[in-house]
Every structure is written in structure tokens, then in C-alpha cells.
Design an enzyme around this catalytic site. Structure first.
Site, short mmCIF file in Angstrom:
data_model
loop_
_atom_site.label_atom_id
_atom_site.label_comp_id
_atom_site.label_asym_id
_atom_site.label_seq_id
_atom_site.Cartn_x
_atom_site.Cartn_y
_atom_site.Cartn_z
CD GLU A 35 -5.61 -5.76 -1.23
OE1 GLU A 35 -4.95 -4.70 -1.07
OE2 GLU A 35 -6.48 -6.14 -0.45
CB CYS A 72 -5.47 -1.20 -1.70
SG CYS A 72 -6.78 -0.50 -0.70
CG ASN A 95 -0.39 -0.11 2.53
OD1 ASN A 95 0.62 -0.77 2.71
ND2 ASN A 95 -0.98 0.54 3.50
CD GLU A 134 -1.35 4.88 4.35
OE1 GLU A 134 -0.90 5.73 5.15
OE2 GLU A 134 -2.02 3.89 4.73
CB CYS A 165 -10.85 -2.60 0.66
SG CYS A 165 -10.43 -1.85 -0.92
CB CYS A 196 -8.93 -4.51 -3.61
SG CYS A 196 -7.80 -3.14 -3.30
N1 THU Z 1 -5.36 -1.26 2.48
C1 THU Z 1 -4.85 -2.12 1.56
O1 THU Z 1 -3.72 -1.94 1.08
N2 THU Z 1 -5.60 -3.17 1.17
C2 THU Z 1 -6.85 -3.45 1.68
O2 THU Z 1 -7.50 -4.38 1.19
C3 THU Z 1 -7.36 -2.70 2.82
C4 THU Z 1 -6.67 -1.39 3.07
C5 THU Z 1 -4.54 -0.11 2.90
C6 THU Z 1 -5.05 1.23 2.41
C7 THU Z 1 -4.43 2.15 3.43
O3 THU Z 1 -3.11 2.48 3.02
C8 THU Z 1 -4.35 1.33 4.69
O4 THU Z 1 -4.49 -0.02 4.30
C9 THU Z 1 -5.40 1.68 5.73
O5 THU Z 1 -6.66 1.63 5.18
#
Ligand code: THU
Length: 154
Positions: free
Chosen positions: A69, A67, A56, A58, A106, A109
Site C-alpha cells: 500500500e 508494504c 510489498n 522486503e 496494516c 498503512c
Molecule cells: N504487508 C503489506 O504489504 N501490506 C499490509 O497491509 C500487511 C503486510 C507485507 C509486509 C511484509 O512484506 C509482508 O506483508 C509480511 O508482513
């Protein structure tokens, strides 16, 4: 619910899924997550046996982040557009801890996996761990998206 297998013990997983999980664990080290401090790693398996990973990423403008994925999926689709994606594993941990926590992909994704599943006409298996420490291996992405919106709606 039908459409997936559960494994309580990691040792009973197919070694090929375990390899994917371990690659996802390693790539959490490259997570850029100064805002959530939540490190996510994804690893996907291509038809040719190659494993691609993503973590991930940000941003100070929160919605600009992505994310793990989708980082891995877009990398696969842009660099290996003709390779079938067979499976995607996702894992997560807090930046302060080494122990991995349960996580499930999520909704956005899941929708993106569904898109590539339809594009390639071959199911994509999803691998993740639930709150009760069960490893889930789905037969495709659709089982995680009942009543989904897809290209057939357009
Ligand atoms: N996140 C993912 O990378 N994948 C998911 O399926 C759930 C959330 C990340 C997004 C963000 O950087 C952090 O987790 C908190 O939500």
C-alpha cells in the site's frame, strides 16, 4: 460498525472496484518477499481514472521493507502530487499458492492513507477482503482508525 459496505459475492461489486482488485492481484507477481513468502498487491485509483499499483518489497534488514500500500501511495504522491486519490484496494497470497487470502491494511498503512486523505481533503476508500470472505469497501480511512492521531493533534 458503520462507514463501510460489505459484499459477499465478488460479482456484485461495482465493476470499477473489481478492476482495481484485479490490478492489485496482478501486481502481486512483482512482490519481493523472500522472507515472508507473502505477496501483497495494492492498486489505487486517481481522480483522472489512472490506476497505480505497488507490491510489498522486503529487505534482509527487515524494518527496511515496505508494504504494498505504501509503495503505491508514495508513488502516487511523488509522481502525481496534484491528483486526488479516490480508492485503494489491497490483496494478498502466499508465494506457494495462486489463491488469494483475506488481508486488511496494516496500521501504519492506514495512518499513511489518513495523512493523504487529510492533505487532499477528499476521502479515500479502502477495499479488502475479511477472514469471512466479505469484501469491505470503506467510505474513508478514518473508519479504520478510531481515535486516530493526525495533524490536528500537533
Ligand atoms: N504487508 C503489506 O504489504 N501490506 C499490509 O497491509 C500487511 C503486510 C507485507 C509486509 C511484509 O512484506 C509482508 O506483508 C509480511 O508482513
Amino acid at each position: 460498525m458503520e462507514g463501510f459496505n460489505t459484499y459477499t459475492n465478488e460479482g456484485t461489486l461495482d465493476p470499477y472496484f473489481l478492476k482495481l482488485i484485479n490490478r492489485a492481484r496482478s501486481v502481486t507477481n512483482s512482490s519481493y518477499s523472500p522472507y515472508s513468502n507473502y505477496r501483497v498487491g495494492a492498486a489505487l485509483l486517481l481522480e483522472n481514472g489512472q490506476i497505480l499499483t505497488g507490491s510489498n518489497q522486503e529487505n534482509a534488514s527487515y524494518p527496511a521493507g515496505l508494504c504494498a500500500e505504501r509503495v503505491a501511495l508514495f508513488y502516487a504522491a511523488s509522481s502525481y502530487p496534484d491528483q486526488v486519490i479516490k480508492a485503494v484496494a489491497v490483496v494478498a497470497r502466499s508465494a506457494r499458492e495462486t489463491e488469494f487470502k483475506p488481508v486488511s491494511p496494516c496500521g501504519i498503512c492506514r495512518q499513511v492513507v489518513l495523512e493523504y486523505e487529510m492533505k487532499q481533503g477528499v476521502p479515500i476508500q479502502l477495499i479488502f477482503q475479511t477472514q469471512d470472505k466479505q469484501w469491505i469497501i470503506t467510505k474513508n480511512s478514518r473508519v479504520l482508525l478510531p481515535f486516530c492521531f493526525d495533524r490536528d493533534n500537533l
